[in-house]
Motif scaffolding. Structure first.
Motif, short mmCIF file in Angstrom:
data_model
loop_
_atom_site.label_atom_id
_atom_site.label_comp_id
_atom_site.label_asym_id
_atom_site.label_seq_id
_atom_site.Cartn_x
_atom_site.Cartn_y
_atom_site.Cartn_z
N ARG A 154 0.82 -1.22 0.00
CA ARG A 154 0.00 0.00 0.00
C ARG A 154 0.86 1.27 0.00
O ARG A 154 0.61 2.21 -0.75
N LYS A 155 1.88 1.29 0.83
CA LYS A 155 2.74 2.48 0.94
C LYS A 155 3.44 2.79 -0.39
O LYS A 155 3.42 3.93 -0.87
N ASN A 156 4.06 1.79 -0.99
CA ASN A 156 4.77 2.01 -2.25
C ASN A 156 3.82 2.28 -3.41
O ASN A 156 4.14 3.05 -4.32
N PHE A 157 2.64 1.68 -3.38
CA PHE A 157 1.64 1.94 -4.41
C PHE A 157 1.25 3.42 -4.40
O PHE A 157 1.18 4.06 -5.44
N ARG A 158 1.00 3.94 -3.21
CA ARG A 158 0.66 5.37 -3.09
C ARG A 158 1.80 6.25 -3.60
O ARG A 158 1.58 7.28 -4.23
N LYS A 159 3.01 5.84 -3.31
CA LYS A 159 4.19 6.59 -3.77
C LYS A 159 4.26 6.60 -5.30
O LYS A 159 4.51 7.65 -5.90
N PHE A 160 4.02 5.46 -5.93
CA PHE A 160 3.99 5.39 -7.39
C PHE A 160 2.92 6.33 -7.95
O PHE A 160 3.16 7.07 -8.89
N LYS A 161 1.72 6.29 -7.35
CA LYS A 161 0.63 7.12 -7.86
C LYS A 161 0.93 8.61 -7.70
O LYS A 161 0.63 9.41 -8.58
N LYS A 162 1.52 8.95 -6.58
CA LYS A 162 1.78 10.37 -6.28
C LYS A 162 2.97 10.92 -7.06
O LYS A 162 2.92 12.02 -7.60
N LYS A 163 4.05 10.15 -7.13
CA LYS A 163 5.31 10.67 -7.68
C LYS A 163 5.63 10.18 -9.10
O LYS A 163 6.55 10.69 -9.72
N GLY A 164 4.93 9.17 -9.57
CA GLY A 164 5.27 8.61 -10.88
C GLY A 164 6.41 7.63 -10.76
O GLY A 164 6.98 7.42 -9.70
N ILE A 165 6.76 7.02 -11.88
CA ILE A 165 7.75 5.94 -11.85
C ILE A 165 9.16 6.44 -11.58
O ILE A 165 9.93 5.81 -10.86
N LEU A 166 9.53 7.59 -12.13
CA LEU A 166 10.90 8.10 -11.95
C LEU A 166 11.18 8.39 -10.48
O LEU A 166 12.18 7.93 -9.93
N LEU A 167 10.29 9.11 -9.83
CA LEU A 167 10.51 9.44 -8.42
C LEU A 167 9.99 8.35 -7.49
O LEU A 167 10.44 8.23 -6.36
N GLY A 168 9.04 7.55 -7.97
CA GLY A 168 8.48 6.48 -7.15
C GLY A 168 9.44 5.31 -6.98
O GLY A 168 9.51 4.69 -5.94
N ASN A 169 10.17 5.00 -8.05
CA ASN A 169 11.15 3.92 -7.99
C ASN A 169 12.12 4.08 -9.16
O ASN A 169 11.86 3.60 -10.27
N ALA A 170 13.22 4.73 -8.90
CA ALA A 170 14.20 5.02 -9.95
C ALA A 170 14.77 3.74 -10.58
O ALA A 170 15.13 3.74 -11.75
N LYS A 171 14.83 2.64 -9.82
CA LYS A 171 15.33 1.38 -10.38
C LYS A 171 14.43 0.90 -11.52
O LYS A 171 14.91 0.48 -12.56
N ASP A 172 13.13 0.97 -11.31
CA ASP A 172 12.19 0.55 -12.36
C ASP A 172 12.29 1.48 -13.57
O ASP A 172 12.21 1.03 -14.71
N PHE A 173 12.46 2.76 -13.32
CA PHE A 173 12.61 3.72 -14.41
C PHE A 173 13.86 3.41 -15.23
O PHE A 173 13.83 3.37 -16.45
N GLY A 174 14.97 3.14 -14.55
CA GLY A 174 16.22 2.80 -15.23
C GLY A 174 16.09 1.51 -16.02
O GLY A 174 16.64 1.38 -17.13
N GLN A 175 15.38 0.55 -15.47
CA GLN A 175 15.15 -0.72 -16.15
C GLN A 175 14.41 -0.46 -17.48
O GLN A 175 14.81 -0.97 -18.53
N ALA A 176 13.36 0.35 -17.43
CA ALA A 176 12.58 0.66 -18.64
C ALA A 176 13.44 1.41 -19.66
O ALA A 176 13.34 1.14 -20.87
N GLN A 177 14.28 2.33 -19.19
CA GLN A 177 15.15 3.06 -20.11
C GLN A 177 16.09 2.11 -20.84
O GLN A 177 16.34 2.25 -22.04
N SER A 178 16.61 1.13 -20.12
CA SER A 178 17.50 0.14 -20.74
C SER A 178 16.75 -0.66 -21.81
O SER A 178 17.26 -0.85 -22.91
N TYR A 179 15.54 -1.12 -21.49
CA TYR A 179 14.77 -1.91 -22.46
C TYR A 179 14.46 -1.09 -23.71
O TYR A 179 14.54 -1.60 -24.83
N MET A 180 14.09 0.17 -23.53
CA MET A 180 13.77 1.00 -24.69
C MET A 180 15.01 1.21 -25.56
O MET A 180 14.93 1.17 -26.78
N ARG A 181 16.15 1.43 -24.92
CA ARG A 181 17.40 1.58 -25.69
C ARG A 181 17.71 0.32 -26.47
O ARG A 181 18.06 0.35 -27.65
#
Length: 191
Positions: A138-165
């Protein structure tokens, strides 16, 4: 008291079946590379954080609990993909459907850096995307909703950037990622 004893027994039995080699990767994963601690990425890649399986009949129940928790994320993929398909979105979750092998990438300049995404998709307007499905408390879900993926979890954002590249070098260039975050407490979803 019986609840705790039963819980520990179940988790201990699961721990007895878990090999420390189950989580071993022969590459530095895209999910680790964006961690804000370079040392953690280094140690993970060089397997310094390896936990040995306890010997004997008494296994650490926490290992079994964590194994079940990680498996939960994998089990969420199928219903999320089914719900996206029902809404008219095309999803290809396997590069090789017969063998159920996920889409995987290796960095062309550094093959020790690699990863596997949850799928590729196409919206009804023809827009292509990489699919990543995550579970969160619940806590991290709210963080994702409030801050988005970059600020909610930079690791997931970096993972997506790698896949897109990497998608550029695999003949299927994609410039966006659809994250589906599933809240484990009540199955709410954030897209």
């Amino acid at each position: 008291m019986i609840d705790e004893e039963l819980r520990d027994r179940v988790f201990s039995e699961i721990a007895a079946q878990v090999s420390p080699y189950d989580s071993w990767r022969g590459h530095l994963g895209a999910s680790i590379i964006a961690d804000n601690c370079d040392r953690k990425a280094y140690y993970t890649f060089h397997w310094h954080s390896h936990r040995k399986k306890p010997a004997g009949p008494d296994h650490d129940p926490n290992i079994g609990r964590i194994a079940m928790l990680l498996d939960r994320g994998t089990r969420e993929e199928e219903p999320v993909i089914a719900s996206l398909r029902v809404s008219g979105i095309y999803i290809s979750e396997y590069k090789d459907p017969r063998r159920k092998r996920q889409w995987s990438f290796k960095d062309p300049t550094n093959p020790a850096f690699a990863g596997s995404c949850d799928g590729f998709g196409t919206l009804t307007d023809g827009t292509s995307f990489i699919l990543e499905i995550k579970t969160a408390n619940r806590k991290n879900f709210r963080k994702f909703k409030k801050k988005g993926i970059l600020l909610g979890n930079a690791k997931d954002f970096g993972q997506a950037q790698s896949y897109m590249r990497w998608s550029l070098t695999h003949g299927n260039p994609v410039d966006r990622t659809l994250f589906v975050i599933v809240q484990k407490d009540d199955d709410d979803r954030h897209y």
